[in-house]
Design an enzyme around this catalytic site. Structure first.
Site, PDB file in Angstrom:
ATOM      1  N   GLU A   1       0.799  -1.235   0.000  1.00 31.93           N
ATOM      2  CA  GLU A   1       0.000   0.000   0.000  1.00 31.93           C
ATOM      3  C   GLU A   1       0.824   1.274   0.000  1.00 31.93           C
ATOM      4  O   GLU A   1       0.260   2.367  -0.069  1.00 31.93           O
ATOM      5  CB  GLU A   1      -0.969  -0.017   1.181  1.00 31.93           C
ATOM      6  CG  GLU A   1      -2.057  -1.052   1.000  1.00 31.93           C
ATOM      7  CD  GLU A   1      -2.991  -1.141   2.196  1.00 31.93           C
ATOM      8  OE1 GLU A   1      -4.199  -1.254   1.986  1.00 31.93           O
ATOM      9  OE2 GLU A   1      -2.493  -1.108   3.343  1.00 31.93           O
TER      10      GLU A   1
ATOM     11  N   GLU B   1      -0.364  -5.305  14.894  1.00 29.49           N
ATOM     12  CA  GLU B   1      -0.245  -5.323  13.436  1.00 29.49           C
ATOM     13  C   GLU B   1       1.203  -5.252  12.975  1.00 29.49           C
ATOM     14  O   GLU B   1       1.594  -5.910  12.013  1.00 29.49           O
ATOM     15  CB  GLU B   1      -1.042  -4.163  12.830  1.00 29.49           C
ATOM     16  CG  GLU B   1      -1.003  -4.134  11.323  1.00 29.49           C
ATOM     17  CD  GLU B   1      -1.891  -3.045  10.737  1.00 29.49           C
ATOM     18  OE1 GLU B   1      -2.066  -3.029   9.508  1.00 29.49           O
ATOM     19  OE2 GLU B   1      -2.406  -2.209  11.515  1.00 29.49           O
TER      20      GLU B   1
END
Length: 681
Positions: A474, A618
């Site tokens: 991303e 994460e």
């Protein structure tokens, strides 16, 4: 915090030896914390696929109650968010008229039992009592939770126990109710609250009651107190003699108008049902349901800490998904409000395959989620000038695009549509259910193939380009011919064509024409190019390496290794998600390098762990657990990497793989619809 170590044999084996020595005493099923630091505490979640209850460092409290499928707008942008539900398990305890506070809890110990999905906390209160409580999000009752409390008196004491019903601040028009239902054989005290979600879209309701251990007629008297609009309680008092242990429980239900047309009455009905089932039956049914889930397990011999960590990952995946729904998990599951509870490719590409191998019936809920939202996906494609169905990057209850406007991934991260299609195809491959393929799989596969056929720009043979996308990496925004996007589109078109043949349907011949002409770009030296303008910069997460798995676009081991060796050096040590190293581990195991695979297996999550329950964040050093996406990727590294399992159009097979030196063997039980067992030694 562990950092990635250089792959030098001596240092690496010292690292392995350290991990092995550190892990010998680890229980494979229980994570225990006997040093609770409220300033460095990340709660662990007990969930049943519908209700998530997050632990607190405070005695007799829970941090959050999160209900799947309940979304509304409030204070987090113009997109829907997960809602905190009523906190229906908080309580307080008075001992001899003194309210127990956090500072009064001595020798606190907390423990997660992953085998039976329960959280227990125990502590001493001065020299007067030992208190223990265990709570469950009952697996067999989707909207019901139970807290079981035990108080052992060290001297004669009088206790007052209270169940406190609290409404989160975001809810409005809170209404509180108390009612007693008196029957000849039982008295049911119902503490109930209702409220509207922030915009008034949902009616949210919760109700609970006490379960006493005394026979009917001798239970303590229950008193109701109203504190303010957002909080009320019911309480009882009782004397306990020195040496006596007293038990009682709180059972309650929480449900919204998203799940039921009459949630207020239903919350009370479900609570009454649980009350009359009784504590022992509730716990027995719950335990039996989890025993059934754990028939599908991953067993590691020779590495106790890895075994415990893998059980934690499986436990969370099982906890965040529920059979028989059309719900799909967000990156953080039911552990909180992370990512607004939205559904991304995290569900389709990272969590789904792990669930599909071990519990196809759980995985079905995730593809049902996409099937039920095909209508909005078709409208999304239409709005962008495309045909077929274009799934949104972030999705919630309705299936419309829910990405905040400031994030370019909403309009441009189109590979999500191929990920949803791949999940549908893999579901058929594992189950071999042609009726499902015809009824639900084919609509997804054909609509997504139509999307890609209209999405490409036809610039001549070999140049059916896919331009202006956000890559799966991303950090690469608005790029052309991203490797993963292009290869995933190809797979979507090929799988739809193959599904048509299985169903006796004539496929659109344009699908394969498009698939053949979508380019996968290369550097001059033959390494796969991440996107057209890629120049060797750092990457957020795996993109090119996904072409080897799960896409099977690249099958030559030499090419897979070259791409691995190039891109593994492009991943920074911070700020990247756990899935990337999981893919590296998976591919190195398949290439026969078990020890390098083990390095990346550990590097995928050990730097991401937070105390005191080793919950995965994460990214390395992150503080936003629990990252179910990462757990899904790491479990895939075990199933499809070290375990060698492979999903094919004819079902699950096992291919050659390699284990790390210190693992004696790896056994995977309950695989696929046939519940087979596979072992690697």
């Amino acid at each position: 915090m562990l950092k990635r170590l250089p792959l030098l044999p001596g240092i690496f084996y010292i690292f392995l030896l350290f991990l092995s020595k550190d892990s010998r005493a680890q229980d494979p099923w229980k994570i225990t914390a006997d040093k609770i630091d409220p300033t460095d505490y990340y709660g662990i979640t007990v969930a049943n696929g519908m209700i998530g209850v997050v632990s607190s460092s405070e005695p007799l409290k829970v941090k959050d109650v999160v209900l799947a499928g309940a979304y509304d707008l409030y204070g987090r942008g113009r997109v829907s968010n997960f809602l905190r539900s009523f906190n229906l398990l908080n309580m307080y305890l008075d001992v001899d008229g003194q309210r127990l506070a956090a500072k009064d809890a001595l020798h606190t110990k907390q423990e997660l039992d992953m085998h039976h999905a329960s959280f227990t906390s125990s502590f001493d209160y001065q020299d007067k009592a030992t208190v223990s409580y265990t709570y469950y999000s009952l697996r067999h009752l989707p909207f019901t939770v139970l807290m079981d409390i035990s108080i052992t008196a060290k001297k004669d004491i009088t206790i007052t126990g209270a169940s406190v019903m609290e409404a989160p601040d975001a809810l409005k028009d809170v209404q509180n109710y108390y009612n007693e239902i008196d029957r000849p054989h039982v008295v049911i005290s119902l503490l109930t609250s209702t409220a509207k979600s922030p915009t008034g879209k949902l009616l949210m309701c919760a109700s609970n009651t006490f379960l006493f251990s005394e026979p009917h007629g001798s239970e303590p008297r229950v008193i109701h107190e109203m504190w303010d609009n957002n909080m009320h309680l019911m309480k009882f008092s009782r004397k306990i003699s020195a040496g006596e242990t007293y038990h009682f429980s709180i059972v309650g239900s929480s449900i919204t108008s998203a799940q039921h047309g009459d949630p207020w009455n239903e919350a009370e009905r479900l609570t009454i049902f649980a009350k009359l089932e009784g504590r022992e039956r509730l716990i027995n049914f719950h335990n039996t349901a989890w025993d059934e889930l754990w028939k599908s397990d991953i067993k590691i011999s020779g590495d106790a800490q890895s075994q415990q960590d893998v059980h934690s990952m499986l436990y969370h995946l099982y906890s965040f998904v529920r059979e028989g729904t059309d719900l799909s998990p967000s990156p953080m599951g039911l552990s909180g409000l992370g990512y607004n509870g939205h559904v991304f490719w995290d569900a389709d590409l990272w969590m789904f395959p792990a669930l599909l191998i071990l519990h196809p019936e759980l995985a079905e809920s995730l593809v049902e989620y996409r099937y039920q939202r095909l209508g909005p996906a078709r409208k999304n494609a239409f709005s962008h000038g495309y045909k077929g169905a274009m799934f949104p990057w972030e999705s919630a209850e309705t299936g419309v695009e829910e990405t905040p406007v400031w994030a370019l991934s909403g309009p441009f991260e189109h590979h999500i549509t191929a990920c949803a299609s791949l999940a549908a195809w893999n579901y058929y491959c594992v189950t071999q259910d042609k009726n499902w393929l015809k009824e639900k799989g084919w609509p997804i596969l054909s609509a997504t193939a139509d999307f890609w056929a209209s999405r490409v720009e036809r610039n001549g043979p070999g140049h059916y380009d896919i331009k202006n996308v956000v890559a799966s990496d991303e950090w690469a925004e608005n790029v052309d011919n991203d490797a993963f996007t292009n290869a995933a589109a190809r797979a979507c078109l090929q799988n739809a064509t193959q599904a048509a043949g299985l169903l006796g349907i004539i496929p659109d011949p344009d699908w394969m024409k498009v698939a053949i002409n979508i380019p996968i770009l290369k550097f001059p030296d033959g390494i796969t190019l991440e996107f057209a303008s890629y120049g060797g910069q750092g990457i957020k997460q795996a993109d090119v390496n996904l072409l080897a798995y799960p896409l099977k676009e690249i099958t030559d081991p030499k090419q897979i290794r070259r791409d691995l060796e190039y891109y593994e050096t492009r991943v920074p040590n911070e700020g990247t998600p756990a899935m990337t190293q999981a893919i590296f581990a998976l591919l190195y195991s398949r290439l026969g390098n078990g020890d390098k695979a083990y390095h990346f297996f550990k590097d995928a999550y050990t730097p991401n762990l937070n105390p005191p329950f080793r919950v995965i964040a994460e990214s390395k050093g992150g503080t936003n657990p629990y990252f179910a996406t990462g757990a899904g990727g790491i479990i895939q590294s075990l199933l499809m990497g070290f375990g060698g399992l492979e999903i094919t159009p004819k079902g699950i097979i096992q291919i050659k793989s390699s284990l790390p030196a210190e693992w004696k063997n790896l056994t995977i039980t309950g695989v696929g619809p046939e519940r087979r067992t596979y072992t690697v030694k």
